[in-house]
Write a protein that holds these residues in place. Structure first.
Motif, PDB file in Angstrom:
ATOM      1  N   CYS A  28      12.640   3.597  93.572  1.00 53.09           N
ATOM      2  CA  CYS A  28      12.719   4.898  94.064  1.00 53.09           C
ATOM      3  C   CYS A  28      11.583   5.612  93.330  1.00 53.09           C
ATOM      4  O   CYS A  28      11.081   6.866  93.879  1.00 53.09           O
ATOM      5  N   ASP A  72       5.731   5.176  94.033  1.00 52.08           N
ATOM      6  CA  ASP A  72       5.440   3.400  94.752  1.00 52.08           C
ATOM      7  C   ASP A  72       3.825   3.746  95.341  1.00 52.08           C
ATOM      8  O   ASP A  72       3.660   2.345  95.034  1.00 52.08           O
ATOM      9  N   GLN A 131      17.950   8.514  93.274  1.00 53.75           N
ATOM     10  CA  GLN A 131      18.020   8.551  94.628  1.00 53.75           C
ATOM     11  C   GLN A 131      18.415   7.439  94.878  1.00 53.75           C
ATOM     12  O   GLN A 131      19.527   7.982  95.854  1.00 53.75           O
ATOM     13  N   CYS A 132      18.266   6.336  96.269  1.00 50.36           N
ATOM     14  CA  CYS A 132      19.601   5.853  95.902  1.00 50.36           C
ATOM     15  C   CYS A 132      20.021   5.010  94.946  1.00 50.36           C
ATOM     16  O   CYS A 132      21.262   4.640  95.773  1.00 50.36           O
ATOM     17  N   GLN A 141      11.503  13.063  96.136  1.00 49.75           N
ATOM     18  CA  GLN A 141      11.059  12.222  97.575  1.00 49.75           C
ATOM     19  C   GLN A 141       9.128  11.776  96.965  1.00 49.75           C
ATOM     20  O   GLN A 141       8.440  10.804  97.587  1.00 49.75           O
ATOM     21  N   GLY A 191      18.404   6.142  99.683  1.00 43.50           N
ATOM     22  CA  GLY A 191      18.131   7.053  98.375  1.00 43.50           C
ATOM     23  C   GLY A 191      16.727   8.113  99.034  1.00 43.50           C
ATOM     24  O   GLY A 191      16.304   8.916  98.305  1.00 43.50           O
ATOM     25  N   GLN A 192      16.856   8.834 100.398  1.00 50.26           N
ATOM     26  CA  GLN A 192      15.527   9.784 100.487  1.00 50.26           C
ATOM     27  C   GLN A 192      16.823  10.809 100.977  1.00 50.26           C
ATOM     28  O   GLN A 192      16.379  12.359 100.896  1.00 50.26           O
ATOM     29  N   GLY A 215       8.581   9.844  93.815  1.00 47.90           N
ATOM     30  CA  GLY A 215       9.031   8.298  94.412  1.00 47.90           C
ATOM     31  C   GLY A 215       6.950   8.078  94.367  1.00 47.90           C
ATOM     32  O   GLY A 215       8.243   6.686  95.169  1.00 47.90           O
ATOM     33  N   GLY A 229      17.860   1.596  98.408  1.00 49.14           N
ATOM     34  CA  GLY A 229      16.670   1.669  98.750  1.00 49.14           C
ATOM     35  C   GLY A 229      16.346   0.834 100.032  1.00 49.14           C
ATOM     36  O   GLY A 229      16.906  -0.550 100.783  1.00 49.14           O
TER      37      GLY A 229
END
Lengths: 735, 156
Positions: B135, A650, B97-98, A643, A66-67, A646, A399
């Protein structure tokens, strides 16, 4: 079945993949390349394959979690190869570090370590294709140009597609990648331009891309029961009863190996013809466990121990400079505070899973993994297989966040397959995942700092109460001796004491920094206020004059070994984020702005949070501004933006609501009802800006995360909500 | 025993116990892997499908309870104009994303737009609150829903 398992096989239909995979018993990914090499495809190196049809396949050497590496790595190659990203297929490599070098989705290292090398891989291909065209036409290569998957002879306007040039190009000697001419960045058409995720179309159709989606013919499904107390060993279980349940093919005890990164204490496997049947039968298990008493493995006890240890002298000194004790005595003002943060679980959306086929001394693994550097040695040990007989396919991860470098679930699947004598897909439940993680360790920081009469920081000490095994830090429960502001203060003492831990700990997005930044940057803000100064001015003063700080010797793995902080780079983005957020403006009562910054994983990030605190004390984050300096160029601005956003979400998820606690050796949480992730209703607006500098580009999976918790806590203080020194801020809502 | 389910417009037979969650019947019996397992207790929304047009969590619905209700999964949602438009918006907004949760997100979003062609921000948040994204793609999820609404002619 037209869907492809893209992460495992280039352009092969799933059935073809399975047939080939099963027949060859491994080496499939390499097979894609090698089979092609035996034909007429042009393969200048391990990363580029061009079929006579013109189909271009680019290898992404690092697993996708997912990066966005399937997009960004392909962009680097495509740029220099002169192909459009939309026209290529991207293939995730299998585990083969002899061929590809380090294959690890971790440490925000992929772009940093591969920016040059992937461009070189593409450039080698381009140079050879141009030369092949020039030879075909009998003209000078300098008169030819490559673009959009074809070579054109500029004077005559003739052109040939790459597919038509594969045979001729394959006859040429590849130029040295280290000296091959790379494009002038000013001419970039792909790098630095936002590129959508190459897997978008497959994702929105629900194609079976992920580890958990993988199917082998004749495969069985496993559910696996482990002891809730870490290291507990199964003694006996009602296996006969469970074997009689619908669909159950096998039920057996798996002996442990005492290695928490492998089979640990072991467990009880239930193998059935569907996962649901396996799981249902597992619920009927009655297991007697042999376990060492673990009443001391308890969050409430740890809390009490930390409170007791905090005021005492640290058991170990990490770094001492000047005379911290003396400087504190002579300080105009001494500020003391203790900060605490809890254990965290990873809770990847896709629970841990692995498909294994262990047969006739050969091992084949299909798993969502961030890397196999831990799994491969474990497989050798458990299955008694030679390196060459172990094949590991990297499937797309739902993930990663640091969880999927571990090999526990791979070891379990392999052992279960071996014992069942069949291909097996092991799928953990969410509860398995949350209760058997490698946790971000909790910790306590007991700070004292001295300020002089002008409100300048003169002394800084920390007694870090953390977790250990014996005299050593538990994995990732350590800190460096120069964590900021340790590198800039005249009188410093960083010391620590260890609480014995038996729960597994490991990397969690921005390991160590994710917690240290909260404590260090919150306390720094606290010092600014104690000094009666603006936190922005106080923070900038610590970064002035601009200098490159030395780096202390460290036991960190090489990929984490960043140079010391360049305070000038940090000061620049701190100023910039303050400007963008309108630092200093008046907000209504109960609302405030907070600033924090942190340097980690080679990346510089400064963030401002705009936070409201309700009458009930509940914290609401309205907006976060982020400025990052990860050098330049930003390879994929679209992915980079994701990123960063996210990482911020996170970080907020963890800071606001998450805590793993142990009660008498068992993890008390089990699912998203008591281990909440941030929901869309709480997602703030996020303003992302990259301050592009001439420094080489570095990765983005992690460094935007660490500052956000401190920025929020500092904003809470500014909003009149008091100094919050313990995470999480909004205790878990259960139910 | 055998259950006859109406999935993506086709009658499919599932030979499984009646308490088998719809999610596992779809994934392991019918090989429709798009609906994802995330929590098993209707907390994360990764398994969201449409049952009679409503977004539901398939991990928590036993197949014996489904009866004749038509089921639409991510594999079939593109057959409707709304589903197709939401999928296209997800690509245009580059949401994933993922990508693991996105099938469930798309199913919730298309059910929302079917009942409310021009949702406000608060309505989007309320309808999507049951779908977690680890994500943190929430901002692009909002943008994609607005984009889909505008393509469908319902945007404000």
């Amino acid at each position: 079945m037209s869907a492809t398992v893209r992460d495992a096989g280039a352009g092969l239909s799933r059935r073809t993949l399975l047939t080939v995979g099963a027949a060859a018993g491994g080496g499939l990914l390499l097979g894609v390349g090698r089979a092609a090499a035996a034909g007429t495809a042009f393969q200048p190196n391990a990363y580029v394959s061009i079929a006579p049809s013109g189909q271009v396949s680019l290898i992404a050497k690092v697993p996708e979690i997912g990066q966005g590496v399937r997009t960004s790595l392909a962009m680097l190659i495509a740029e220099e190869l002169e192909v459009d990203l939309a026209d290529v297929s991207v293939v995730t490599a299998g585990d083969d570090m002899a061929r590809y070098g380090l294959q690890l989705a971790g440490g925000s290292a992929t772009i940093r370590l591969n920016y040059q090398a992937m461009r070189q891989a593409g450039a080698v291909g381009r140079v050879m294709l141009v030369e092949a065209a020039a030879k075909t036409w009998g003209v000078a290569a300098s008169e030819c140009a490559a673009r959009g998957g074809k070579v054109t002879h500029t004077p005559s306007g003739r052109s040939l597609g790459y597919g038509a040039l594969t045979a001729a190009a394959a006859q040429l000697t590849a130029p040295d990648p280290n000296t091959v001419a790379l494009k002038d960045p000013a001419a970039f058409r792909v790098i630095g331009k936002p590129q959508p995720n190459v897997d978008n179309a497959a994702i929105v159709k629900g194609e079976p891309l992920f580890g958990i989606d993988f199917v082998l013919p004749g495969m069985l499904y496993a559910a696996y029961e482990k002891c809730g107390v870490f290291g507990g060993r199964p003694k006996s279980a009602n296996l006969d009863e469970v074997r009689a349940m619908p669909g159950v093919k096998h039920a057996f005890i798996v002996d442990g190996d005492g290695d928490i990164d492998s089979l640990g204490g072991g467990g009880v496997a239930v193998v059935a013809d569907s996962w649901w049947r396996a799981q249902k039968a597992r619920r009927a298990l009655k297991v007697t466990w042999d376990m060492d008493a673990a009443p001391d493995q308890d969050s409430a006890r740890w809390e009490a121990m930390a409170k007791d240890l905090g005021p005492k002298t640290p058991a170990h000194i990490l770094n001492a400079r000047g005379d911290a004790a003396g400087a504190l005595k002579s300080a105009a003002k001494v500020v003391e505070a203790s900060y605490a943060y809890p254990f965290l679980a990873h809770a990847t959306m896709e629970p841990q899973n692995c498909t294994a086929l262990v047969k006739d001394g050969k091992v084949e693994i299909w798993a969502p993994l961030q890397g196999a550097y831990r799994a491969r040695p474990q497989l050798k040990k458990i299955c008694g297989a030679a390196d060459k007989d172990i094949t590991i396919h990297y499937l797309r991860c739902g993930g990663g966040f640091g969880r999927r470098g571990a090999s526990d679930f791979v070891a379990e699947a392999a052992k279960i397959s071996q014992m069942a004598g069949a291909p097996v897909k092991l799928v953990w439940t969410r509860e398995d995942d949350i209760r058997h993680d490698f946790y971000r360790p909790g910790g306590w920081h007991n700070f004292k700092a001295g300020l002089d009469a002008n409100g300048r920081l003169t002394a800084f000490t920390d007694h870090f109460v953390t977790f250990g095994r014996g005299e050593k830090f538990a994995p990732w429960a350590d800190m460096e001796g120069d964590e900021h502001p340790g590198g800039v203060v005249d009188h410093l003492q960083y010391g620590y004491s260890l609480i014995p831990l038996n729960a597994p700990t490991g990397t969690w997005r921005a390991p160590r920094s994710n917690a240290l930044a909260f404590a260090m940057q919150s306390f720094t803000d606290e010092l600014a206020h104690a000094a009666g100064r603006d936190p922005l001015a106080f923070q900038l003063e610590l970064l002035t004059p601009s200098r490159k700080l030395p780096r202390m010797p460290s036991d960190l793995p090489a990929i984490y070994l960043a140079p010391g902080m360049d305070t000038g780079r940090m000061a620049a983005i701190v100023k910039l984020v303050a400007e963008r957020a309108g630092w200093g403006r008046k907000l209504e009562a109960g609302r405030g702005l907070g600033l924090a910054h942190w340097y980690s994983h080679f990346g510089y990030f400064a963030e401002v949070a705009d936070v409201s605190v309700g009458a009930d004390g509940v914290v609401k984050v309205n907006k976060v501004w982020v400025v990052g300096d990860v050098g330049g160029p930003i390879v994929n601005p679209a992915g980079a933006d994701q990123q960063v956003k996210g990482a911020v979400i996170d970080g907020l998820s963890a800071a606001l609501g998450q805590a793993i606690t142990l009660e008498q050796g068992r993890v008390a949480q089990g699912n998203f009802n008591d281990y909440p992730l941030l929901r869309i209703t709480d997602a703030p607006d996020i303003d992302v800006h990259f301050h592009v500098t001439d420094n080489p580009p570095t990765g983005l999976g992690e460094p935007a995360l660490p500052p956000v918790a401190a920025a929020v806590c500092n904003a809470i203080f500014a909003a009149g909500g008091g100094r919050r020194r313990t995470l999480p801020l909004n205790p878990a809502r259960t139910g | 025993m055998a259950y006859r389910l109406k999935v993506n417009g086709e009658r499919r037979t599932v030979d499984a116990e009646g308490d088998t969650p719809l999610l596992w019947a779809l994934r392991d019996e019918l090989d429709l892997k798009g609906s994802k397992f995330g929590c098993g207790m209707a907390q994360c929304g990764a398994c969201t499908v449409h049952l009679d047009g409503q977004a539901v969590r398939s991990c928590s619905i036993p197949i014996e309870a489904v009866k004749d209700a038509p089921i639409t999964t991510i594999e079939g949602v593109g057959a409707s104009a709304i589903g197709r438009t939401v999928q296209a918006a997800w690509i245009a907004a580059d949401v994933a994303q993922c990508g693991y949760c996105q099938a469930g997100q798309i199913m919730s979003a298309s059910a929302l737009l079917a009942s409310n062609p021009s949702p406000s921000d608060a309505e989007i948040d309320a309808a999507m609150a049951g779908n977690l994204c680890r994500c943190g793609a929430y901002l692009r999820i909002r943008a994609a829903i607005k984009l889909a609404a505008s393509k469908l002619g319902g945007a404000k």
